[in-house]
Write an enzyme that holds these catalytic residues in place. Structure first.
Site, PDB file in Angstrom:
ATOM      1  N   GLN A   1      -4.537  -5.354   6.941  1.00 37.77           N
ATOM      2  CA  GLN A   1      -5.526  -6.287   6.376  1.00 37.77           C
ATOM      3  C   GLN A   1      -5.453  -7.680   7.002  1.00 37.77           C
ATOM      4  O   GLN A   1      -6.131  -8.598   6.525  1.00 37.77           O
ATOM      5  CB  GLN A   1      -5.334  -6.406   4.855  1.00 37.77           C
ATOM      6  CG  GLN A   1      -5.527  -5.105   4.097  1.00 37.77           C
ATOM      7  CD  GLN A   1      -6.959  -4.564   4.158  1.00 37.77           C
ATOM      8  OE1 GLN A   1      -7.898  -5.256   4.550  1.00 37.77           O
ATOM      9  NE2 GLN A   1      -7.123  -3.316   3.790  1.00 37.77           N
TER      10      GLN A   1
ATOM     11  N   ASP B   1       2.974  -4.738   7.964  1.00 37.16           N
ATOM     12  CA  ASP B   1       1.773  -3.925   7.845  1.00 37.16           C
ATOM     13  C   ASP B   1       0.583  -4.867   8.015  1.00 37.16           C
ATOM     14  O   ASP B   1       0.260  -5.646   7.116  1.00 37.16           O
ATOM     15  CB  ASP B   1       1.778  -3.245   6.462  1.00 37.16           C
ATOM     16  CG  ASP B   1       0.444  -2.569   6.146  1.00 37.16           C
ATOM     17  OD1 ASP B   1      -0.517  -2.707   6.934  1.00 37.16           O
ATOM     18  OD2 ASP B   1       0.364  -1.910   5.090  1.00 37.16           O
TER      19      ASP B   1
ATOM     20  N   LYS C   1     -10.502  -0.607  10.478  1.00 43.67           N
ATOM     21  CA  LYS C   1     -10.661  -1.780   9.607  1.00 43.67           C
ATOM     22  C   LYS C   1     -11.002  -3.016  10.429  1.00 43.67           C
ATOM     23  O   LYS C   1     -11.193  -4.107   9.898  1.00 43.67           O
ATOM     24  CB  LYS C   1      -9.385  -2.018   8.799  1.00 43.67           C
ATOM     25  CG  LYS C   1      -9.106  -0.927   7.771  1.00 43.67           C
ATOM     26  CD  LYS C   1      -7.838  -1.222   7.011  1.00 43.67           C
ATOM     27  CE  LYS C   1      -7.297  -0.027   6.271  1.00 43.67           C
ATOM     28  NZ  LYS C   1      -8.033   0.295   5.052  1.00 43.67           N
TER      29      LYS C   1
ATOM     30  N   HIS D   1       0.872  -1.182   0.000  1.00 47.18           N
ATOM     31  CA  HIS D   1       0.000   0.000   0.000  1.00 47.18           C
ATOM     32  C   HIS D   1       0.913   1.238   0.000  1.00 47.18           C
ATOM     33  O   HIS D   1       2.026   1.178   0.520  1.00 47.18           O
ATOM     34  CB  HIS D   1      -0.825  -0.059   1.289  1.00 47.18           C
ATOM     35  CG  HIS D   1      -1.901   0.971   1.406  1.00 47.18           C
ATOM     36  ND1 HIS D   1      -1.658   2.263   1.806  1.00 47.18           N
ATOM     37  CD2 HIS D   1      -3.239   0.889   1.211  1.00 47.18           C
ATOM     38  CE1 HIS D   1      -2.799   2.931   1.845  1.00 47.18           C
ATOM     39  NE2 HIS D   1      -3.777   2.123   1.491  1.00 47.18           N
TER      40      HIS D   1
ATOM     41  N   CYS E   1      -4.733   2.486  -3.688  1.00 47.67           N
ATOM     42  CA  CYS E   1      -3.504   2.973  -3.046  1.00 47.67           C
ATOM     43  C   CYS E   1      -2.349   2.000  -3.253  1.00 47.67           C
ATOM     44  O   CYS E   1      -1.541   1.784  -2.342  1.00 47.67           O
ATOM     45  CB  CYS E   1      -3.715   3.230  -1.548  1.00 47.67           C
ATOM     46  SG  CYS E   1      -4.900   4.510  -1.220  1.00 47.67           S
TER      47      CYS E   1
HETATM   48  N1  PMP Z   1      -1.856  -0.776   4.564  1.00 49.09           N
HETATM   49  C1  PMP Z   1      -2.791  -1.536   3.987  1.00 49.09           C
HETATM   50  C2  PMP Z   1      -2.440  -2.925   3.518  1.00 49.09           C
HETATM   51  C3  PMP Z   1      -4.085  -1.036   3.845  1.00 49.09           C
HETATM   52  O1  PMP Z   1      -5.029  -1.790   3.271  1.00 49.09           O
HETATM   53  C4  PMP Z   1      -4.383   0.268   4.310  1.00 49.09           C
HETATM   54  C5  PMP Z   1      -5.761   0.870   4.160  1.00 49.09           C
HETATM   55  N2  PMP Z   1      -6.344   0.707   2.905  1.00 49.09           N
HETATM   56  C6  PMP Z   1      -3.364   1.006   4.913  1.00 49.09           C
HETATM   57  C7  PMP Z   1      -2.119   0.442   5.021  1.00 49.09           C
HETATM   58  C8  PMP Z   1      -3.587   2.387   5.439  1.00 49.09           C
HETATM   59  O2  PMP Z   1      -4.469   2.378   6.503  1.00 49.09           O
HETATM   60  P1  PMP Z   1      -5.023   3.735   7.141  1.00 49.09           P
HETATM   61  O3  PMP Z   1      -5.572   4.516   5.989  1.00 49.09           O
HETATM   62  O4  PMP Z   1      -6.081   3.282   8.094  1.00 49.09           O
HETATM   63  O5  PMP Z   1      -3.896   4.416   7.812  1.00 49.09           O
END
Ligand code: PMP
Length: 399
Positions: free
Chosen positions: A197, A194, A220, A117, A358
């Site tokens: 997910q 990270d 999430k 991401h 993203c």
């Molecule tokens: N890493 C991953 C794998 C994600 O899916 C996301 C959110 N789509 C993020 C980081 C970022 O999370 P946040 O916007 O809650 O900071």
């Protein structure tokens, strides 16, 4: 019936029952989480840590109990290893900035992967601009797996840190973190995971995974927006400088010199989101009551079922066919732009996400500008996947 715990799921959009399949972006909240927030503002609201009065002490107890709840949930050894942040993005920025200052010098290498991401790419690029580190990228196979042989070859004596997602927000691939941790550590580097997910979908044990850092977001995982966590091994956090300065994070301030609070407060400048931490703990408790293994099994069943139903649609291509795959199905339909697909499904009451998710480098890897993505949570059903498949068939016939 768990669905009844989520009031929003019974609403309609455009006169159709809501089919919410955008859970990788954010999950809906059970009533107990929303009530924890209103309850606290109605009954227990006061700033934490600094007050001698009754309410402040009660609020502090809730906030610190939430930290203990997170520790238990991810099986960390100590609460000093649990830093509250605004979310995964802030956790990764904190790590890049602070671990960057403590452990990385010019010419040192950080290894990422093609399936990251943006929030696990850009903070390291900012660090590259400040400190002249080198970023190396582990490739992804056509099936959507990390190429582990390539990863091993990327590790050199200059590698200080590897930062990878546990589960890809696009491909759903579950990366074999334990195996990767052994590989990374045998080269003397650190591993950041990270977990945005993975934490909402499977039981997490940071000690069993063997990672040095883990980042995740509350929103999430059925919790509120604006709160997240950075887990770090204590001996590493001890060596890292503060990320931001202000109240809460200091032991003593003079104009000549300031000393810092003990862990984890050193990393928590300013009034923390103590309402958010309590609500996050309420969400984690809710998940534990539902059973992490039961949640994982249910979502795996939905992922398999969705894969089966969607693959039967002519012209539909699914990205990511890992055997260990979780709660996410990304796809494109020949001749239909993903944005049009998402917009037309929305009119049928079906919420999916479309675009680059993203993860623009991953889109480039698969030669596409965007994808459609359905992602699942504990409250989704096979009937909703039937509605999605039928909806896609309807849209396809319009083109
Ligand atoms: N890493 C991953 C794998 C994600 O899916 C996301 C959110 N789509 C993020 C980081 C970022 O999370 P946040 O916007 O809650 O900071």
């Amino acid at each position: 019936m768990l669905r009844a715990d989520f009031p929003i799921l019974s609403r309609t959009v455009y006169g159709k029952p809501l089919v919410y399949l955008d859970n990788a972006a954010t999950t809906q909240k059970p009533r107990c989480v929303v009530e924890a927030i209103t309850e606290q503002y109605y009954n227990t609201n006061a700033n934490v840590h600094r007050g001698v009065h009754f309410l402040s002490q009660q609020a502090t107890e809730l906030h610190e109990a939430a930290r203990e709840c997170v520790r238990r949930f991810i099986h960390a050894e100590r609460t000093s290893e649990i830093v509250f942040t605004r979310g995964t993005t802030e956790s990764l920025n904190l790590l890049a900035e602070s671990a960057g200052a403590a452990f990385l010098r010019e010419g040192d290498e950080v290894v990422l992967s093609e399936m990251e991401h943006h929030s696990n790419i850009v903070p390291w690029q900012l660090l590259r601009e400040r400190r002249g580190i080198t970023i190396k990228v582990c490739p992804v196979t056509d099936e959507g797996l990390l190429n582990l042989e390539a990863l091993e070859r990327l590790l050199t004596p200059r590698t200080r840190l590897v930062s990878l997602c546990h589960v890809s927000n696009v491909l759903g691939t579950v990366n074999p973190i334990r195996r990767i941790a052994e590989m990374v550590h045998s080269h003397g580097a650190l591993l950041c995971v990270d977990g945005a997910q993975s934490v909402p979908h499977r039981a997490i044990d940071v000690r069993e995974l063997g990672c040095d850092f883990l980042a995740f977001s509350g929103h999430k995982a059925y919790g509120p927006t604006g709160i997240g966590v950075l887990y770090g091994r204590e001996e590493l956090l001890e060596k890292m400088p503060p990320y931001q300065g202000g109240g809460e994070m200091i032991a003593r301030v003079t104009f000549a010199k300031t000393t810092y609070e003990r862990l984890p407060y050193k990393f928590e400048a300013g009034t923390p989101d103590y309402v958010g931490s309590h609500a996050l703990a309420t969400a984690l408790d809710y998940m534990e009551r539902a059973g992490m293994d039961a949640i994982a099994a249910h979502e795996r069943d939905l992922t398999r079922y969705a894969t089966e139903r969607l693959s039967a649609i002519s012209g539909l291509h699914i990205y990511g066919t890992a055997l260990d795959k979780e709660a996410v199905v990304s796809f494109n339909v020949e001749g239909v732009h993903p944005f049009d697909l998402g917009t037309l499904l929305d009119r049928l009451g079906i919420a999916i996400r479309t675009g680059h998710h993203c993860a623009q480098p991953l889109m480039a890897r698969f030669g596409t500008e965007g994808m459609a993505r359905a992602s699942f949570a504990l409250y989704n059903t096979r009937e909703e996947i039937n509605a999605l498949a039928d909806g896609i068939e309807r849209v396809r016939k319009m083109f």
